[in-house]
Write an enzyme that holds these catalytic residues in place. Sequence first.
Site, short mmCIF file in Angstrom:
data_model
loop_
_atom_site.label_atom_id
_atom_site.label_comp_id
_atom_site.label_asym_id
_atom_site.label_seq_id
_atom_site.Cartn_x
_atom_site.Cartn_y
_atom_site.Cartn_z
N ASP A 265 -10.66 2.77 4.28
CA ASP A 265 -10.92 1.33 4.11
C ASP A 265 -12.42 1.06 3.99
O ASP A 265 -12.82 -0.03 3.60
CB ASP A 265 -10.38 0.56 5.33
CG ASP A 265 -9.13 -0.25 4.99
OD1 ASP A 265 -8.87 -0.48 3.80
OD2 ASP A 265 -8.42 -0.65 5.94
N LYS B 103 0.84 -1.21 0.00
CA LYS B 103 0.00 0.00 0.00
C LYS B 103 0.87 1.25 0.00
O LYS B 103 0.63 2.19 -0.76
CB LYS B 103 -0.93 -0.01 1.22
CG LYS B 103 -2.03 -1.07 1.11
CD LYS B 103 -2.77 -1.33 2.41
CE LYS B 103 -3.74 -2.50 2.24
NZ LYS B 103 -4.41 -2.90 3.47
N GLN C 27 -4.27 -1.69 9.84
CA GLN C 27 -4.23 -3.01 9.20
C GLN C 27 -4.76 -4.08 10.16
O GLN C 27 -4.33 -4.16 11.31
CB GLN C 27 -2.79 -3.34 8.77
CG GLN C 27 -2.64 -4.65 8.02
CD GLN C 27 -3.33 -4.64 6.66
OE1 GLN C 27 -3.31 -3.67 5.92
NE2 GLN C 27 -3.97 -5.75 6.32
#
Length: 293
Positions: free
Chosen positions: A119, A52, A96
């Site tokens: 997200d 990412k 994460q």
Amino acid sequence: MEIIDGNKLAKTIKEELAQEVEQIKANGGKIPHLAAVLVGNDPASQSYVRSKVRSCEMVGFESTMITPDADVSEAELLDIVKQLNENPEIDGFIVQLPLPAHIDAEKVTLAIDPKKDVDGFHPQNFGRMALGLPCYLPATPFGIITMLDRYGIETSGKHCVVLGRSNIVGTPISLLLSRKAKVGNCTVTITHSRTKNIGEELRRADIIVAAIGIPHFVKANMVKDGAVVIDVGINRVDDATAKRGYRLVGDVDYAEVAPKSSFITPVPGGVGPMTVTSLLLNTLRASRKEVYD
Ligand code: NAD
């Protein structure tokens, strides 16, 4: 049969994003800035977050990585989230998952400001998605929608069967494909571990989205001729001939199913690369305040 090349499409979208960044720079605007919080040193999570951050660098976004140790307390992590929420330099950020067992992941997700939740995991964004209101779409379903769109695959009036009902893939992609939208208007069936006779359901599908995490679950005899097959699964299977001793395969038995399909995503190189691209697109939207003022 046409392969939906996620690597190629992700590269194209990244090139488009890099041009956007050049334009923003030329106009003296703010460069989009993504932060990623990675707790501990789980190898899979490290590799996802690295990819990412690398993608941010490729398109010219700014990125910040915050890497607390695995023994960080829940309160300390919530404080990191609070600082990111309040930092005007950061347009969007991710924490994460999975998190260590002593941290309540739901509490952390709820602490993220929905305006920065690129997200798309916060219930506010999920609810807005369900209502068809402006929101950040969760990255993997957003990637699937983008693939169907860019490959010009007709979804309206089609019967889509989704395998799996997770909060990050199966449930949101089911909602998105049934919405009244350019990529949508499908009749959707969601199947899961309690579904009786999955093969029968799948054989009726014009479009299959497989997201259950079982290697090679979908066989040729479960797929009708000409179906579009989107394979989300990423599964490690032992392979003594591979350098790392394993290889990655999807939830679909690609060798068997590909010849019967009209379009199919490979694993690796299908949905995976699009997930990262979606995160970048959400970060751009966050920096432009397109979703929330
Ligand atoms: P999950 O593990 O949270 O949930 C699995 C789902 O599959 C559940 O809803 C369960 O009911 C269903 N299921 C389990 N066994 C079943 C069976 N025998 N028959 C029918 N349904 C069954 O799933 P997830 O987090 O959505 O992940 C699914 C797969 O997708 C995994 O392989 C994961 O690694 C992969 N994944 C890939 C990406 C990507 O970027 N490509 C992103 C997220 C997840």
